[in-house]
Design a protein around this motif. Structure first.
Motif, mmCIF file in Angstrom:
data_model
loop_
_atom_site.group_PDB
_atom_site.id
_atom_site.type_symbol
_atom_site.label_atom_id
_atom_site.label_comp_id
_atom_site.label_asym_id
_atom_site.label_seq_id
_atom_site.Cartn_x
_atom_site.Cartn_y
_atom_site.Cartn_z
ATOM 1 N N MET A 147 -4.641 -3.863 2.333
ATOM 2 C CA MET A 147 -4.563 -3.978 0.902
ATOM 3 C C MET A 147 -3.114 -4.167 0.477
ATOM 4 O O MET A 147 -2.287 -3.316 0.748
ATOM 5 C CB MET A 147 -5.185 -2.755 0.254
ATOM 6 C CG MET A 147 -4.355 -1.488 0.330
ATOM 7 S SD MET A 147 -5.092 -0.118 -0.524
ATOM 8 C CE MET A 147 -5.752 0.744 0.868
ATOM 9 N N PRO A 148 -2.801 -5.277 -0.136
ATOM 10 C CA PRO A 148 -1.403 -5.476 -0.545
ATOM 11 C C PRO A 148 -1.040 -4.665 -1.785
ATOM 12 O O PRO A 148 -1.834 -4.493 -2.702
ATOM 13 C CB PRO A 148 -1.328 -6.975 -0.826
ATOM 14 C CG PRO A 148 -2.710 -7.364 -1.189
ATOM 15 C CD PRO A 148 -3.614 -6.451 -0.404
ATOM 16 N N VAL A 149 0.180 -4.169 -1.766
ATOM 17 C CA VAL A 149 0.795 -3.514 -2.907
ATOM 18 C C VAL A 149 1.967 -4.399 -3.290
ATOM 19 O O VAL A 149 2.684 -4.898 -2.422
ATOM 20 C CB VAL A 149 1.275 -2.089 -2.526
ATOM 21 C CG1 VAL A 149 2.071 -1.466 -3.641
ATOM 22 C CG2 VAL A 149 0.084 -1.218 -2.154
ATOM 23 N N GLU A 193 5.296 -8.181 -1.239
ATOM 24 C CA GLU A 193 4.063 -7.469 -0.921
ATOM 25 C C GLU A 193 4.292 -6.583 0.285
ATOM 26 O O GLU A 193 5.089 -6.907 1.165
ATOM 27 C CB GLU A 193 2.938 -8.454 -0.612
ATOM 28 C CG GLU A 193 2.452 -9.220 -1.806
ATOM 29 C CD GLU A 193 1.251 -10.107 -1.489
ATOM 30 O OE1 GLU A 193 0.615 -9.917 -0.424
ATOM 31 O OE2 GLU A 193 0.960 -10.984 -2.305
ATOM 32 N N LEU A 227 1.977 -3.435 2.808
ATOM 33 C CA LEU A 227 0.679 -2.843 3.101
ATOM 34 C C LEU A 227 0.825 -1.355 3.348
ATOM 35 O O LEU A 227 1.864 -0.887 3.810
ATOM 36 C CB LEU A 227 0.057 -3.511 4.330
ATOM 37 C CG LEU A 227 -0.160 -5.016 4.247
ATOM 38 C CD1 LEU A 227 -0.651 -5.543 5.587
ATOM 39 C CD2 LEU A 227 -1.147 -5.349 3.138
ATOM 40 N N GLN A 266 -1.610 2.723 2.862
ATOM 41 C CA GLN A 266 -2.560 3.522 2.083
ATOM 42 C C GLN A 266 -1.859 4.574 1.243
ATOM 43 O O GLN A 266 -2.453 5.142 0.337
ATOM 44 C CB GLN A 266 -3.580 4.168 3.011
ATOM 45 C CG GLN A 266 -4.460 3.147 3.695
ATOM 46 C CD GLN A 266 -5.491 3.788 4.599
ATOM 47 O OE1 GLN A 266 -5.428 4.973 4.914
ATOM 48 N NE2 GLN A 266 -6.465 3.013 5.017
ATOM 49 N N ALA A 297 -3.581 1.831 -4.080
ATOM 50 C CA ALA A 297 -4.781 0.995 -4.045
ATOM 51 C C ALA A 297 -4.373 -0.477 -4.014
ATOM 52 O O ALA A 297 -3.228 -0.833 -4.307
ATOM 53 C CB ALA A 297 -5.654 1.275 -5.272
ATOM 54 N N ASP A 298 -5.324 -1.297 -3.660
ATOM 55 C CA ASP A 298 -5.118 -2.735 -3.608
ATOM 56 C C ASP A 298 -4.545 -3.235 -4.931
ATOM 57 O O ASP A 298 -5.047 -2.906 -5.998
ATOM 58 C CB ASP A 298 -6.460 -3.413 -3.307
ATOM 59 C CG ASP A 298 -6.327 -4.894 -3.039
ATOM 60 O OD1 ASP A 298 -5.313 -5.308 -2.445
ATOM 61 O OD2 ASP A 298 -7.255 -5.636 -3.418
ATOM 62 N N ARG A 299 -3.439 -3.987 -4.830
ATOM 63 C CA ARG A 299 -2.794 -4.646 -5.950
ATOM 64 C C ARG A 299 -2.056 -3.698 -6.901
ATOM 65 O O ARG A 299 -1.698 -4.078 -8.007
ATOM 66 C CB ARG A 299 -3.766 -5.550 -6.697
ATOM 67 C CG ARG A 299 -4.453 -6.549 -5.749
ATOM 68 C CD ARG A 299 -5.364 -7.521 -6.430
ATOM 69 N NE ARG A 299 -4.694 -8.486 -7.266
ATOM 70 C CZ ARG A 299 -3.968 -9.526 -6.856
ATOM 71 N NH1 ARG A 299 -3.772 -9.732 -5.576
ATOM 72 N NH2 ARG A 299 -3.420 -10.360 -7.708
#
Length: 92
Positions: free
Chosen positions: A1-3, A22, A24, A26, A76-78
């Motif tokens: 999931m990219p941040v 970007e 990655l 968690q 979380a993603d994005r």
């Protein structure tokens, strides 16, 4: 999931002058680890073995991570992580 990570001008030399990158992970800690893998040398500018430098602020979606779970804050993603160095000084 990219941040998505917003990089201040002072640190852009580590990200090939990109102001938004970007990463990655968690947690915020894992995102910083991924930033270090992608852009070597950036982690020591943000933290040491004890944690986040006191002169560096990280905001996850406009919330200071120090008021969340600090480096263990789940992302979380994005999500948007903003690196904001503290500014010191003032008028004499």
């Amino acid at each position: 999931m990219p941040v998505f990570v917003s990089v201040p001008t002072l640190l852009r030399s580590y990200t090939q002058d990109q102001k938004r990158v970007e990463a990655l992970g968690q947690t915020v800690r894992e995102v910083v680890d991924d930033l270090e893998r992608r852009y070597p040398g950036i982690r020591p500018r943000l933290m040491d073995e004890q944690g986040l430098h006191r002169f560096v602020n990280l905001y996850l979606n406009d919330e200071d991570i120090r008021f969340l779970a600090n480096l263990d804050t789940v992302v979380a993603d994005r999500d948007e992580l903003i690196i904001l160095p503290a500014v010191a000084g003032g008028a004499r």
